[in-house]
Design a protein around this motif. Structure first.
Motif, short mmCIF file in Angstrom:
data_model
loop_
_atom_site.label_atom_id
_atom_site.label_comp_id
_atom_site.label_asym_id
_atom_site.label_seq_id
_atom_site.Cartn_x
_atom_site.Cartn_y
_atom_site.Cartn_z
N ASN A 4 0.81 -1.21 0.00
CA ASN A 4 0.00 0.00 0.00
C ASN A 4 0.84 1.27 0.00
O ASN A 4 0.30 2.36 -0.05
N ALA A 5 2.15 1.16 0.05
CA ALA A 5 2.98 2.37 0.04
C ALA A 5 2.90 3.00 -1.34
O ALA A 5 2.86 2.31 -2.36
N GLY A 6 2.88 4.30 -1.37
CA GLY A 6 2.87 4.99 -2.66
C GLY A 6 3.02 6.48 -2.46
O GLY A 6 2.63 7.02 -1.44
N ILE A 7 3.62 7.13 -3.44
CA ILE A 7 3.69 8.59 -3.47
C ILE A 7 3.27 9.03 -4.86
O ILE A 7 3.29 8.25 -5.81
N ASN A 8 2.86 10.30 -4.99
CA ASN A 8 2.25 10.69 -6.25
C ASN A 8 3.11 11.53 -7.18
O ASN A 8 2.98 11.42 -8.38
N GLY A 9 3.94 12.40 -6.70
CA GLY A 9 4.75 13.23 -7.59
C GLY A 9 3.93 14.03 -8.59
O GLY A 9 4.35 14.25 -9.71
N TYR A 10 2.75 14.47 -8.19
CA TYR A 10 1.86 15.19 -9.09
C TYR A 10 2.50 16.49 -9.60
O TYR A 10 3.25 17.14 -8.88
N GLY A 11 2.14 16.86 -10.78
CA GLY A 11 2.56 18.11 -11.37
C GLY A 11 2.84 17.92 -12.85
O GLY A 11 2.92 16.78 -13.34
N PRO A 12 2.98 19.02 -13.59
CA PRO A 12 3.31 18.90 -15.01
C PRO A 12 4.63 18.13 -15.18
O PRO A 12 5.63 18.46 -14.53
N ALA A 59 -4.58 4.66 -13.03
CA ALA A 59 -3.94 3.65 -13.87
C ALA A 59 -4.65 3.54 -15.21
O ALA A 59 -4.04 3.16 -16.22
N PHE A 60 -5.93 3.88 -15.23
CA PHE A 60 -6.73 3.79 -16.45
C PHE A 60 -7.02 5.16 -17.04
O PHE A 60 -7.80 5.28 -17.97
N ALA A 61 -6.42 6.22 -16.48
CA ALA A 61 -6.76 7.58 -16.89
C ALA A 61 -5.95 8.07 -18.08
O ALA A 61 -6.34 9.02 -18.73
N GLY A 62 -4.81 7.43 -18.35
CA GLY A 62 -4.00 7.80 -19.50
C GLY A 62 -3.93 9.28 -19.75
O GLY A 62 -3.50 10.05 -18.91
N ASP A 63 -4.39 9.68 -20.91
CA ASP A 63 -4.25 11.07 -21.32
C ASP A 63 -5.47 11.93 -21.00
O ASP A 63 -5.61 13.03 -21.55
N LEU A 64 -6.35 11.47 -20.11
CA LEU A 64 -7.47 12.33 -19.72
C LEU A 64 -6.91 13.63 -19.15
O LEU A 64 -5.93 13.62 -18.41
N PRO A 65 -7.50 14.75 -19.51
CA PRO A 65 -6.94 16.03 -19.07
C PRO A 65 -7.10 16.24 -17.57
O PRO A 65 -7.96 15.64 -16.93
N ARG A 72 -0.41 13.92 -13.72
CA ARG A 72 -0.04 12.66 -13.07
C ARG A 72 0.72 11.68 -13.96
O ARG A 72 0.56 10.47 -13.84
N ALA A 73 1.53 12.13 -14.89
CA ALA A 73 2.13 11.23 -15.88
C ALA A 73 2.84 10.03 -15.25
O ALA A 73 2.55 8.89 -15.58
N VAL A 74 3.77 10.28 -14.35
CA VAL A 74 4.55 9.18 -13.78
C VAL A 74 3.73 8.39 -12.77
O VAL A 74 3.79 7.17 -12.74
N TYR A 75 2.92 9.08 -11.96
CA TYR A 75 2.08 8.38 -11.00
C TYR A 75 1.13 7.43 -11.73
O TYR A 75 1.05 6.24 -11.40
N ALA A 76 0.40 7.92 -12.72
CA ALA A 76 -0.54 7.08 -13.45
C ALA A 76 0.19 5.93 -14.14
O ALA A 76 -0.29 4.79 -14.14
#
Length: 189
Positions: A4-12, A59-65, A72-76
């Motif tokens: 269950n460990a995870g980090i997001n790294g959100y951003g462009p 994981a299923f969001a791909g290129d959704l804006p 979320r490129a790397v997170y997704a």
């Protein structure tokens, strides 16, 4: 075992610190893989065992804006890895008492989205402003799905056939493995 460990790294993508993106991959991909590999070999001798890898609907969001989704490129991508990776050992262990599942919750009522993963979330424990599914409900859905033999568990999904349709679409895409290009790729021939 529950990964269950995870980090997001959100951003462009072009703006997120490269070191943070490496940490996202190390936690969400490398650690998940290594821990699963460490746990699974001992399970057959015991005749029981389960691994639950926690992914996410991105994981299923791909290129959704973005908006409402974060950038979320790397997170997704890392969560897409978790889905694909988990399905393979689950198939290898089919017909045994061992179970491998990936649970893909949507927004969950935790503090996860309050930071990017580059530092602990400070202050008192609180959840994302949008709320989300209670974490206990995600766990309950995952365990019920594991008992029912679900390899891919999406706790909030009401259309039970959606995962089967995804597998059918993937099978259709794999039909593109051949020695010749498709007519649309032949450059006018």
């Amino acid at each position: 075992m529950v990964n269950n460990a995870g980090i997001n790294g959100y951003g462009p993508f072009a703006e997120v610190d490269a070191g943070l993106l490496t940490r996202v991959l190390n936690v969400n991909v490398v650690a998940l893989t290594a821990l699963t590999r460490a746990a699974v070999p001992g399970m057959p001798a015991r005749g029981r065992g389960a691994v639950i890898n926690v992914a996410s609907l991105p994981a299923f969001a791909g290129d959704l804006p973005p908006d409402p989704l974060p950038r979320r490129a790397v997170y997704a991508g890392s969560k897409g890895y978790a889905v694909t990776f988990t399905r393979t050992p689950a198939a290898e262990l089919a017909g045994t008492p061992l179970r491998v599942q990936v649970v893909c919750p949507g927004l969950t009522a935790t503090e996860f989205h309050l930071g990017a993963g580059d530092a602990p979330v400070s202050g008192e424990r609180r959840v994302h402003d949008e709320g989300g599914m209670p974490a206990a409900d995600v766990v309950t859905a995952s365990l019920a799905g594991l008992e029912a033999g679900e390899v891919v568990c999406v706790p909030g999904l009401t259309d039970a056939e959606a995962v089967a349709r995804l597998a059918e679409a993937e099978l259709g895409l794999r039909a593109g493995s051949g020695s010749r290009t498709a007519p649309r790729s032949s450059h006018g021939e």
